[in-house]
Every structure is written in structure tokens, then in C-alpha cells.
Design an enzyme around this catalytic site. Sequence first.
Site, PDB file in Angstrom:
ATOM      1  N   HIS A   1      -1.005  -4.977  19.281  1.00 35.24           N
ATOM      2  CA  HIS A   1      -0.510  -4.600  17.945  1.00 35.24           C
ATOM      3  C   HIS A   1       0.182  -3.238  18.069  1.00 35.24           C
ATOM      4  O   HIS A   1      -0.319  -2.351  18.762  1.00 35.24           O
ATOM      5  CB  HIS A   1      -1.678  -4.529  16.948  1.00 35.24           C
ATOM      6  CG  HIS A   1      -1.219  -4.352  15.535  1.00 35.24           C
ATOM      7  ND1 HIS A   1      -0.868  -3.119  15.026  1.00 35.24           N
ATOM      8  CD2 HIS A   1      -1.029  -5.240  14.531  1.00 35.24           C
ATOM      9  CE1 HIS A   1      -0.483  -3.277  13.762  1.00 35.24           C
ATOM     10  NE2 HIS A   1      -0.578  -4.553  13.438  1.00 35.24           N
TER      11      HIS A   1
ATOM     12  N   CYS B   1       0.868  -1.179   0.000  1.00 42.24           N
ATOM     13  CA  CYS B   1       0.000   0.000   0.000  1.00 42.24           C
ATOM     14  C   CYS B   1       0.908   1.233   0.000  1.00 42.24           C
ATOM     15  O   CYS B   1       2.131   1.117   0.153  1.00 42.24           O
ATOM     16  CB  CYS B   1      -0.852  -0.002   1.267  1.00 42.24           C
ATOM     17  SG  CYS B   1       0.171   0.019   2.738  1.00 42.24           S
TER      18      CYS B   1
ATOM     19  N   CYS C   1       2.487   5.830   8.978  1.00 36.42           N
ATOM     20  CA  CYS C   1       1.613   6.047   7.816  1.00 36.42           C
ATOM     21  C   CYS C   1       0.714   7.258   8.089  1.00 36.42           C
ATOM     22  O   CYS C   1       0.140   7.371   9.178  1.00 36.42           O
ATOM     23  CB  CYS C   1       0.761   4.808   7.580  1.00 36.42           C
ATOM     24  SG  CYS C   1      -0.447   5.083   6.274  1.00 36.42           S
TER      25      CYS C   1
ATOM     26  N   ASN D   1      -3.438  -6.917   8.608  1.00 32.90           N
ATOM     27  CA  ASN D   1      -4.291  -6.874   7.408  1.00 32.90           C
ATOM     28  C   ASN D   1      -4.200  -8.179   6.622  1.00 32.90           C
ATOM     29  O   ASN D   1      -5.172  -8.602   5.998  1.00 32.90           O
ATOM     30  CB  ASN D   1      -3.972  -5.632   6.564  1.00 32.90           C
ATOM     31  CG  ASN D   1      -2.733  -5.794   5.734  1.00 32.90           C
ATOM     32  OD1 ASN D   1      -2.797  -6.274   4.621  1.00 32.90           O
ATOM     33  ND2 ASN D   1      -1.581  -5.430   6.290  1.00 32.90           N
TER      34      ASN D   1
ATOM     35  N   SER E   1       1.094  -9.808  10.613  1.00 33.91           N
ATOM     36  CA  SER E   1       0.537  -8.703   9.825  1.00 33.91           C
ATOM     37  C   SER E   1      -0.988  -8.723   9.944  1.00 33.91           C
ATOM     38  O   SER E   1      -1.648  -9.646   9.454  1.00 33.91           O
ATOM     39  CB  SER E   1       0.973  -8.861   8.360  1.00 33.91           C
ATOM     40  OG  SER E   1       0.096  -8.156   7.511  1.00 33.91           O
TER      41      SER E   1
ATOM     42  N   GLU F   1       0.315  -0.669  16.263  1.00 37.01           N
ATOM     43  CA  GLU F   1      -0.524   0.508  15.949  1.00 37.01           C
ATOM     44  C   GLU F   1      -1.402   0.874  17.150  1.00 37.01           C
ATOM     45  O   GLU F   1      -1.617   2.056  17.442  1.00 37.01           O
ATOM     46  CB  GLU F   1      -1.393   0.221  14.724  1.00 37.01           C
ATOM     47  CG  GLU F   1      -2.207   1.442  14.318  1.00 37.01           C
ATOM     48  CD  GLU F   1      -3.171   1.175  13.173  1.00 37.01           C
ATOM     49  OE1 GLU F   1      -2.865   0.334  12.310  1.00 37.01           O
ATOM     50  OE2 GLU F   1      -4.240   1.808  13.154  1.00 37.01           O
TER      51      GLU F   1
ATOM     52  N   CYS G   1      -8.345   1.662   6.723  1.00 38.07           N
ATOM     53  CA  CYS G   1      -7.768   2.412   5.597  1.00 38.07           C
ATOM     54  C   CYS G   1      -8.216   1.844   4.250  1.00 38.07           C
ATOM     55  O   CYS G   1      -8.697   0.711   4.167  1.00 38.07           O
ATOM     56  CB  CYS G   1      -6.254   2.432   5.717  1.00 38.07           C
ATOM     57  SG  CYS G   1      -5.506   0.889   5.233  1.00 38.07           S
TER      58      CYS G   1
END
Length: 314
Positions: free
Chosen positions: A130, A18, A102, A231, A229, A132, A201
Site C-alpha cells: 500500500h 474525510c 494527509c 479503508n 482503497s 502509505e 485515523c
Amino acid sequence: MNTRLPLRVLIAAPRGFCAGVDRAIQIVELAIERFGAPVYVRHEIVHNRFVVDRLRELGAIFVDELDEVPDDRPVVFSAHGVPKSVPANAQDRGLAYVDATCPLVSKVHRQAERLIEEGRHILFIGHAGHPEVVGTFGQVPAGSMTLIESEADARVFEVTQPDNLAFLTQTTLSVDDTAAIVGVLKSRFPDIRVPRSEDICYATSNRQAAVKAIAGECDRMLVIGAPNSSNSLRLAEVSERLGVPSRLIERATDIDWDWLGKPRTVGITAGASAPELLVREVVDALAARFDVREEIVDHNPERMVFKLPRELVA
Ligand code: SF4
């Protein structure tokens, strides 16, 4: 005579890198060019071993915490974002740092700050541990945000000020699971403040939609991505829920040929941190055993590009 069985390979699009991952990798490459090696990187820049190993060969050193970075070397913060205390510590130590968070994660950070300024309590939909989630919790005072991981959490948690709530989400969640959790929150708290725009996102939702678009035609689905990961895990989940036996693999050597069996159609996709090279490697591995007919199914072409930090391109 060709004795290999025919195999139709449907390659989902969009898949793989991405704009946020692309930018983060470029930031490490440019930092090495600008400052010379070694450049330190706090945490895996993106969740992909192949990417991390390549950057390590170029001169990146990956560390868990800032105190492992020497005073005279620059440090890059990963695409997942960091708690506010991390750049603050870097500044206190006089370290040169570049933030590869990001921009879509930074947007959630700013939303969180604004909601706290308005005096709201935030429910954050995400996965415990996680990076994030750790980074977003680190934008607000302790106790001002509650993690909601599931519909069950959404049903049972208690709050003292139920009319003063807002919710935000991690960017890489399952679109369907999140909608279900949000449904529970809205029914329990009709006045809950809803984010102005979707936090999941574009890359996460596009990749999930692309898998849904091919799943109906596939006997097996291979999702290329790392086990940590978020996603990528969601892509395997989405496909499995549609009734397609699915496996998350890091690269071609992970293919379980017994599990794959003799399918007529195999779907392939890749998480946002998985390079296209690994997709080709998987297609080539299939082509070594089957008579492959390859089709790319472009669901929703992406053109997103994020600007690089000024300090690296000036
Ligand atoms: S998956 Fe989404 S939030 Fe994460 S780096 Fe890519 S664009 Fe940004």
C-alpha cells in the site's frame, strides 16, 4: 399503481470524504489555479477513479514516478505520503512540489523518526505494497522497521532485541483486526512501546463504527469505494463479519441486482475517498427499482478540517 417493492435504505454517517482527502483534492485544484495546467501528480491523489478522472479533466497528469515529470512543471505528492527520497529528488532537480500527504499520515512519519532516534526497532502493522506503507518505510533506514500484516505474522516473527521494540500502524486498518494483532504483540513483548495516540485515523474508525451501527438492521450492504482503497475494503469486511452480505462497488453500474435480490433494508456507506455524488447515484439507482424510504443514521458527526499548505493559500 405503484408496483415497486418497498425498500428501506439506511445511509451510514459519517461516510465518504474525510478531511485528508478533501485537502488533497483542494491542493491539486489550487495548484492548477496557481501554476496553470498541466500539474503533475505522483500516484493517484486519492484512491478513487472518479476523483482522478475529474482532476485529469481540470489539467492534472498522473504519473507513477518523479522521472516522468518535466523539469519546468510542478508536482503534487499524494495523500498517502511518500518516502523521504521523493521530495529530496524533487529538490535536487529544482522541481516545484506540493506535498498533499494527509497530516495524520505525516504524524505517523514523525513518530517513526523519533522512535528510530531512540534506537528502537519498529513493528509496522499494515498491508504490504500500500502506498502509505511504502511512504512510511521510506522515512526510516532500511532494516529498522518490520511489516506485520496479520496475527499470524505477529506470532511468528523473530527479533534480536525483543526489549527494544515499538509498534506503529497504517491509518486505514480494521480497528478490530489491529486490536487483535496488538494483543499478540503485547503478550509476546510486554515492554513494547505503544504509540501515544491511536494511529488508525478518526475517519477510518468513525466509518467502521457507523457501519456497525446500521449492520444489524440490514439485509445487504453496499460500500462505495475503489478496490484499491484500504479503508473502503475494511468497511465491506466489517459489515460482512457482522453477517451482512456486502459488496464493494465503485458506482451504481456495479450493483449486482441478482445478488441484491429483494431485501427489506439495504445499508449504504462510502470509503473516505468516495465522493457523495456516487452515494446519490446509488440511492437513485435503487429508487428506480424499489419504492425507497431513505434514512441517514448519523453515528458521530465529524468536524475535522486540515489547513492547506501555505504556498497555495498565501
Ligand atoms: S483516511 Fe484518514 S489518514 Fe487517510 S486521508 Fe483520510 S483522514 Fe487522512
